[in-house]
Design an enzyme around this catalytic site. Structure first.
Site, mmCIF file in Angstrom:
data_model
loop_
_atom_site.group_PDB
_atom_site.id
_atom_site.type_symbol
_atom_site.label_atom_id
_atom_site.label_comp_id
_atom_site.label_asym_id
_atom_site.label_seq_id
_atom_site.Cartn_x
_atom_site.Cartn_y
_atom_site.Cartn_z
ATOM 1 N N GLU A 420 0.813 -1.216 0.000
ATOM 2 C CA GLU A 420 0.000 0.000 0.000
ATOM 3 C C GLU A 420 0.848 1.267 0.000
ATOM 4 O O GLU A 420 0.785 2.073 0.929
ATOM 5 C CB GLU A 420 -0.972 -0.048 1.175
ATOM 6 N N GLU A 490 -3.811 -10.759 0.203
ATOM 7 C CA GLU A 490 -4.587 -10.682 1.440
ATOM 8 C C GLU A 490 -6.017 -11.062 1.082
ATOM 9 O O GLU A 490 -6.560 -10.586 0.085
ATOM 10 C CB GLU A 490 -4.580 -9.262 2.029
HETATM 11 C C1 GAL Z 1 -4.867 -4.165 4.064
HETATM 12 C C2 GAL Z 1 -3.467 -3.879 4.505
HETATM 13 C C3 GAL Z 1 -3.116 -4.575 5.775
HETATM 14 C C4 GAL Z 1 -4.211 -4.426 6.780
HETATM 15 C C5 GAL Z 1 -5.479 -4.954 6.221
HETATM 16 C C6 GAL Z 1 -6.641 -4.782 7.138
HETATM 17 O O1 GAL Z 1 -5.325 -3.165 3.242
HETATM 18 O O2 GAL Z 1 -2.548 -4.227 3.524
HETATM 19 O O3 GAL Z 1 -1.917 -4.066 6.263
HETATM 20 O O4 GAL Z 1 -4.377 -3.079 7.063
HETATM 21 O O5 GAL Z 1 -5.799 -4.241 5.062
HETATM 22 O O6 GAL Z 1 -6.506 -5.388 8.338
#
Ligand code: GAL
Length: 961
Positions: A420, A490
């Protein structure tokens, strides 16, 4: 114009620093001595970067009245609050966005340590024969040795070495380190985590003998066609490379090719070797493997791999990101034992020892650089350092420090530029540099949706439908992107109760080649141990800006107890699929490993009669190769005679292994052979009205309200329809979600304050019928509810019929009845049904057996209290003197407080057991989803308000007489 210059100007300088040596491979020498400088250090904390001069760094300074802290450590987590407090923000910078400037209030910790050289330390040979290594300091450090300023650096989770040979004395060396919490580097370190200043990784003094190895690069590839590996060690200092087991003895820089057993995360074969230069011997652990982008897929040793990964932040509830060796090993063992095969080191290179463990135990690693600038999103990425050439040297420095440190790990199969951080020239420069320095590993970065700089198309939190569209090539994007595999770096946000829907993701990953799996967000809750609150989260330290419990979104609770989410994930990603075969009385087994056959497993089989296993047998399963299936005949099933009969097959480790012992379960399944007989109708007895009571078989009711008072002599409190649950983090959703956030809507509609209007209490020849309308104040919609009670004299059967009225635009949280039992006689529960917590889209790991648990054990301790603890498919449950059978099966929940108390609690310590155990018997539940940072439940898991009918049969608990 005058500008203010201070001795601390370097703090706001965008450059990576001054004085550090070029980055190099991380290794432990066999013979060069070293001295750990971990331990007790003196600390003086000041409020600004330049409050104190540098006189403390001079030999002879008396720091006797300073505090003492442990290194590695974060000062805010030491001293019981005397040194400030941690602060949590997700993406907002906790200071004005005014790069590269940071607040004048800049907590600064002066650290002092005096040390003697050990007796075996070689006599100074003059010049640079020693380096001081810092493995991690947040966020900016300036270092003096014996009064000489030797440099300053930024890049918190990266190593920095400084040459100190010329300054060392045999005794009384004074090491002074000034650490600033905020620096220009903080703009590059906006990861979603606690802000924790300090020297949080090891400090080591290393002797560097003449002719030492310096830097070297182990290239160990594997050709899956020939079965041969090629080893070449490029070394700054010439020397010889030996691998005795393979008979290798070659000069550095010289390749050697020979048959080897390759390394993979499933079969982590390492060969011990030595790099010997004129000045030292360095142990090597060589793993032969080739990572390549081929046919649009990431292949290792010629095979496309499926990442069953987790995102791992470094976390310990007391020590923050200062992890000890045992904690790192525990993480790796827990991952292996839960079938996890990959880890993304979100969002910075981990402590180097973690990667040694990944090599040894076998995990695919996406090694991510210490870079995130997410807070710039608030200003449409204006002034983002990753697109501002002034910052590029700092970005390249970070990339080099990661790659050079970690390049010799076979487990590292991808480099990640960071997280990010928008898009920009700086990121391209990093990718270009990494590609040229290490062409043998793909580059990852999620923010690059066109894949200009990357070798894999990576996304986060994509809904299932979009994943499937991409898998089918319908998602568009650049040509390059369409030629690359998709991974979800993620997904499945494990905040609170959940994540839901991972089985549905996994089904897609397995179905479509282009999908190479994903990494659940995230491994562990970052709760901070707190004397009053149990575990603290954002806001608990009075932070001005914070993001609450968004920092508690892991598959492990802060103390590393697996949450139900991890149990679910383990089941969903299990490497052997076991399912009913095509022919009756058979099971089909499929090897879902990418490399290993099944010869390391043994299979156990049994039939279960009404949940009770009837003898276990060994099931002979061929040693299937990856991807192969076989159908195996099961022994004849017993005749249940009306009882329910199920088969159960478990895949267990056949031998003790490095990460689990013989008998460790890696996969399992159950299937139905014969369903249970329908429950007795429980009719024939007439309700009998007697003054203010109605008696029906073993049950007594209030004649005026129709509410049941006792069943089989057991007091039953407030039995009535219930639709509310203490909303989960996933129900409430994240503020930026555009989809409907039902948790909020439910509350707005008043589903947490339903009123129960009594319409009628009717008795006839064989039933007591109580009619009500259940609805919230201020709304027209409601649930017409009839409770029909019948009895055969011993049992009393309740049939609940629900008919929604009005315009229900939202699903219901749950649908069932709840009632209270006296807590003093309700401590244990016995049941037949699913054993672990489960909800409609988190139920893959729900295993049908006979279970018993205390009421306390039935609670899942989510750091922020919320709905939890439901057991699925319960046929019957016994507690507090009652036996309850369901038709159909029901969801069972029991807790020592009301849902309302659970809903109001902010921390577990807010929950105190009362005198009543509250029991929910649910006909249905709404799914969980992942909307705390992703999609909500899939449509098939939504509980829409529709007419429903369900029954429970109550009787006296047999064991209680
Ligand atoms: C993503 C980010 C993570 C964390 C997650 C939410 O956007 O890369 O670091 O913030 O969301 O828990």
């Amino acid at each position: 114009m005058n500008s203010r210059t201070t001795a601390a100007d370097y703090v706001e300088d965008v450059s990576p620093g001054r004085g550090a040596l070029p980055p190099r491979a991380r290794y432990a020498s066999s013979d060069a001595v070293s001295l750990s400088l971990n331990g007790g250090w003196r600390l003086r904390l000041s409020a600004t970067a330049d409050a104190e001069d540098d006189s403390f760094a001079a030999p002879g300074y008396d720091a006797g009245d300073w505090a003492q802290v442990s290194v590695p450590g974060h000062w805010v987590l030491q001293g019981d609050g005397a040194f400030g407090a941690p602060a949590y923000t997700n993406h907002l910078y906790p200071f004005p966005v005014d790069p590269p400037y940071v607040p004048t209030e800049n907590p600064t910790g002066d650290h002092l340590r005096v040390f003697d050289l050990p007796e075996d330390w070689p006599a100074p040979a003059g010049g640079d024969d020693a380096v001081l290594r810092f493995d991690g300091v947040e966020s900016c450090a300036r270092v003096w040795l014996n009064g000489t300023d030797i440099g300053e650096f930024k890049g918190s989770r990266l190593p920095h070495e400084l040459a100190v040979g010329a300054l060392l004395k045999p005794a009384g060396n004074v090491l002074a380190v000034r650490v600033h919490q905020w620096s220009a580097g903080s703009y590059l370190e906006d990861q979603d985590q606690w802000w924790l200043p300090g020297i949080f990784r090891d400090v080591t003094l290393l002797h560097r003998p003449a002719g030492c190895a310096g830097d070297f690069f182990v290239h160990a590839s594997y050709d899956h066609v020939t079965g041969e590996g090629t080893l070449r060690v490029d070394s700054e200092a010439e020397g010889r490379v030996t691998v005795p087991e393979l008979g290798i003895d070659v000069a550095t820089g010289e390749p050697v090719t020979l048959p080897v057993v390759p390394w993979s995360a499933e079969t982590p074969r390492l060969y011990d070797g030595v790099l010997a230069t004129a000045g030292e011997r360095v142990p090597l652990r060589v793993g032969f493997r080739t990572v390549a982008l081929e046919d649009g897929l990431i292949k290792v040793n010629g095979k496309a791999v499926l990442f069953k990964g987790v995102n791992r932040h470094e976390w310990h509830p007391e020590r923050g990101r200062a992890l000890d060796a045992d904690t790192m090993r525990e993480d790796v063992l827990l991952m292996k034992r839960h079938n996890v095969n990959a880890v993304r080191t979100s969002h910075y290179p981990p402590h180097p020892a973690f990667l040694d463990l990944c090599d040894e135990y076998g995990l695919w690693v996406v090694d991510e650089c210490d870079l995130e600038t997410h807070g710039f999103v608030e200003q449409d990425w204006r002034d983002n350092p990753t697109d501002d050439e002034r910052w590029t040297p700092a970005l390249l420095d970070r990339a080099a420090r990661m790659v050079e440190r970690d390049k010799n790990h076979p487990s590292v199969v991808m480099w990640s530029l960071g997280n990010e951080a928008g898009t920009g020239r700086g990121l391209t420069a990093m990718a270009d540099w990494i590609h040229s320095r290490d062409p043998a590993r793909p580059v990852h970065y999620e923010g690059d949706h066109d894949c200009r700089d990357t070798d894999v198309y990576s996304r986060m939190y994509l809904p299932h439908t979009e994943v499937e569209r991409a898998a089918r090539g319908l998602d568009g994007g650049s040509l390059r992107r369409r030629q690359l595999p998709l991974i979800l770096c993620e997904y499945a946000h494990a905040m609170g109760n959940g994540p839901g829907g991972i089985a549905d993701y996994q089904a897609l990953f397995e179905r479509y080649d282009r999908l190479q799996g994903g990494f659940v967000w995230e491994w562990i809750d970052h709760g901070v141990r707190h004397p009053e609150l149990g575990y603290a989260y954002g806001g608990d330290f009075g932070e001005e800006l914070h993001d609450g419990n968004f920092v508690c979104d892991g598959l492990l609770f802060p103390d590393r107890t697996p949450s139900p989410g991890l149990t679910e994930y383990k089941k969903v990603i299990e490497p052997v699929r076991i399912e009913a075969g095509d022919a009756d009385g058979t099971v089909r087994l499929t090897n879902r490993y990418d490399f290993a056959d099944l010869s390391h497993l043994e299979f156990e089989f049994c039939h279960q009669v009404d949940g009770l296993p009837a003898g276990a047998h060994r099931l002979t399963v061929p040693p299937l190769a990856p991807g192969e299936s076989a159908e195996v005949k099961l022994p004849e099933a017993p005749d249940g005679g009306g009882a329910e009969v199920q088969w159960s097959v478990r895949a267990l480790l056949a031998e003790d292994g490095p990460w689990a012992g013989r008998g460790h379960e890696v996969a399992w399944a159950q299937g139905m052979v014969a369903r249970r007989a329908p429950l007795p109708a429980a009719t024939g007895v007439r309700p009998c009205v007697d003054g203010d009571r109605i008696t029906l078989g073993p049950a007594v009711f209030d004649a005026r309200t129709g509410v049941v008072r006792t069943i089989a002599g057991v007091g039953v409190r407030d039995l009535r329809l219930d639709v509310w649950r203490a909303t989960t983090d996933n129900d409430d959703g994240a503020p930026w979600q555009s989809d409907t956030r039902y948790g909020l809507l439910w509350r707005e509609l008043g589903l947490h304050r339903m009123r129960h209007r009594l319409v009628a209490v009717e008795t006839d020849d064989d039933a007591l019928v109580v009619r009500t309308r259940v609805a919230p104040a201020g709304r027209e919609m409601g649930l017409r509810t009839a409770y029909r009670w019948t009895s055969d004299g011993t049992h009393v059967r309740l049939t609940v019929s629900v008919v929604p009225e009005g315009d229900w635009q939202v699903p219901l949280p749950r649908l069932g009845v709840r009632f209270g039992l006296d807590a003093s006689s309700t401590d244990a529960v016995f049941w037949f049904g699913g054993g672990d917590e489960a909800y409609p889209d988190t139920r893959a790991a729900s295993r049908d057996l006979l279970w018993d648990a205390s009421i306390e054990d039935l609670q899942t301790p989510y750091v922020r209290p919320q709905e939890n603890g439901a057991r699925a498919d319960v046929r019957w449950a016994e507690l507090g003197g009652l036996r309850i059978e369901g038709e159909p099966e029901f969801w069972f929940t029991a807790r020592p407080w009301t849902t309302e108390r659970l809903d109001a609690a902010r921390h577990l310590t807010d929950l105190v057991p009362g005198d009543t155990v509250w029991v929910n018997l649910d006909h249905a539940q709404h799914g969980i989803g992942s909307q705390s940072c992703g999609p909500g439940p899939l449509p098939q898991y939504a509980l829409w308000a529709e007419p429903a009918e369900f029954s429970f049969v109550f009787s006296a608990q047999p064991s209680s007489g």
